[in-house]
Design a protein around this motif. Structure first.
Motif, PDB file in Angstrom:
ATOM      1  N   UNK A 285       0.829  -1.201   0.000  1.00  0.00           N
ATOM      2  CA  UNK A 285       0.000   0.000   0.000  1.00  0.00           C
ATOM      3  C   UNK A 285       0.868   1.258   0.000  1.00  0.00           C
ATOM      4  N   UNK A 286       1.958   1.224   0.769  1.00  0.00           N
ATOM      5  CA  UNK A 286       2.892   2.350   0.787  1.00  0.00           C
ATOM      6  C   UNK A 286       3.527   2.525  -0.587  1.00  0.00           C
ATOM      7  N   UNK A 287       3.932   1.428  -1.212  1.00  0.00           N
ATOM      8  CA  UNK A 287       4.548   1.498  -2.542  1.00  0.00           C
ATOM      9  C   UNK A 287       3.569   2.104  -3.560  1.00  0.00           C
ATOM     10  N   UNK A 288       2.314   1.687  -3.491  1.00  0.00           N
ATOM     11  CA  UNK A 288       1.315   2.204  -4.426  1.00  0.00           C
ATOM     12  C   UNK A 288       1.138   3.712  -4.262  1.00  0.00           C
ATOM     13  N   UNK A 289       1.180   4.171  -3.020  1.00  0.00           N
ATOM     14  CA  UNK A 289       1.038   5.609  -2.775  1.00  0.00           C
ATOM     15  C   UNK A 289       2.276   6.362  -3.260  1.00  0.00           C
ATOM     16  N   UNK A 290       3.444   5.849  -2.951  1.00  0.00           N
ATOM     17  CA  UNK A 290       4.684   6.530  -3.336  1.00  0.00           C
ATOM     18  C   UNK A 290       4.858   6.601  -4.855  1.00  0.00           C
ATOM     19  N   UNK A 291       4.358   5.592  -5.559  1.00  0.00           N
ATOM     20  CA  UNK A 291       4.510   5.554  -7.015  1.00  0.00           C
ATOM     21  C   UNK A 291       3.288   6.130  -7.742  1.00  0.00           C
ATOM     22  N   UNK A 292       2.456   6.854  -7.024  1.00  0.00           N
ATOM     23  CA  UNK A 292       1.202   7.367  -7.601  1.00  0.00           C
ATOM     24  C   UNK A 292       1.433   8.188  -8.864  1.00  0.00           C
ATOM     25  N   UNK A 293       2.441   9.066  -8.833  1.00  0.00           N
ATOM     26  CA  UNK A 293       2.681   9.941  -9.984  1.00  0.00           C
ATOM     27  C   UNK A 293       2.990   9.136 -11.241  1.00  0.00           C
TER      28      UNK A 293
END
Length: 235
Positions: free
Chosen positions: A163-171
């Protein structure tokens, strides 16, 4: 460390990675050994004698289905693009190491398996309210007894980190046309912090003895410090 993903030497590579159609992206080389369309993404490693790391997109989920089954196609689409962005444009500035690829696959499969039970397909459906439900259901989803004091935080960390990875790679994911989560999954907290809040035992922490056990034990030790202890030393 593994090498960054390399573009395939084909006419499609003159296009931006994010402008490719699904078929063109399937021909994109994530490594010297694998393309996006392959079931296994294999990578070289600089560690002598080490097995070549890989990601298996047919991995088995906890419900007995496999990630390449048709019902998971939408989930597999964003998951593959997440890995591509981590390999080509990671927020940290470094692509995943060889040893972390297997952990990355586990992170994805745990989250996808739960999303499947809730019939959630897309990232943008993971609202803070839905994520709270995910956190509450993690012990049962992972097959953990909530009363088991021997369970540490590591299994929860694996289940939360995707979930953290998905947020960090949002852009980068938005450039693929993938709508991101509406908010940070844990209100700015890290996966380890959240794992510690839900785990019954924090790594390295020993449960204190109850008073009815500790007091007699300490009294017994205190008696031993006197004459019996001196007798033992003399013997």
């Amino acid at each position: 460390m593994i090498a960054r993903a390399t573009r395939a030497k084909s006419p499609t590579t003159i296009k931006s990675l994010y402008d490719m159609t699904d078929d063109e992206l399937g021909e994109y080389s994530v490594s010297e050994m694998s393309k996006v369309k392959d079931q296994f993404w294999k990578f070289n490693t600089d560690t002598p004698g080490a097995r070549k790391p890989r990601i298996d997109w047919s991995g088995e989920l906890s419900d007995g289905t496999h990630f390449n089954d048709p019902q998971h196609s939408r989930r597999r689409r964003w998951a593959q693009r997440l890995v591509i962005t981590l390999l080509t444009s990671p927020l940290s500035g470094n692509p995943p190491s060889g040893t972390s690829l297997s952990i990355l696959q586990r992170e994805i499969l745990v989250l996808v398996a739960w999303m499947s039970t809730r019939e959630i397909h897309e990232i943008h459906e993971l609202s803070p309210e839905i994520i709270e439900i995910y956190i509450d259901e993690l012990p049962r989803h992972l097959g953990i007894d909530p009363e088991d004091e021997d369970v540490g935080e590591s299994r929860y960390v694996v289940a939360l980190t995707c979930l953290i990875r998905l947020w960090e790679q949002s852009t980068a994911l938005k450039r693929f046309g993938i709508i991101p989560m509406p908010a940070h999954p844990f209100s700015g907290r890290g996966s380890v912090t959240v794992a510690r809040a839900i785990a019954k035992k924090v790594r390295g922490w020993i449960m204190p003895l109850p008073d009815d056990v500790a007091i007699p034990l300490l009294n017994k030790c205190a008696r031993k410090v006197g004459q019996p202890f001196n007798d033992i030393l003399r013997l």
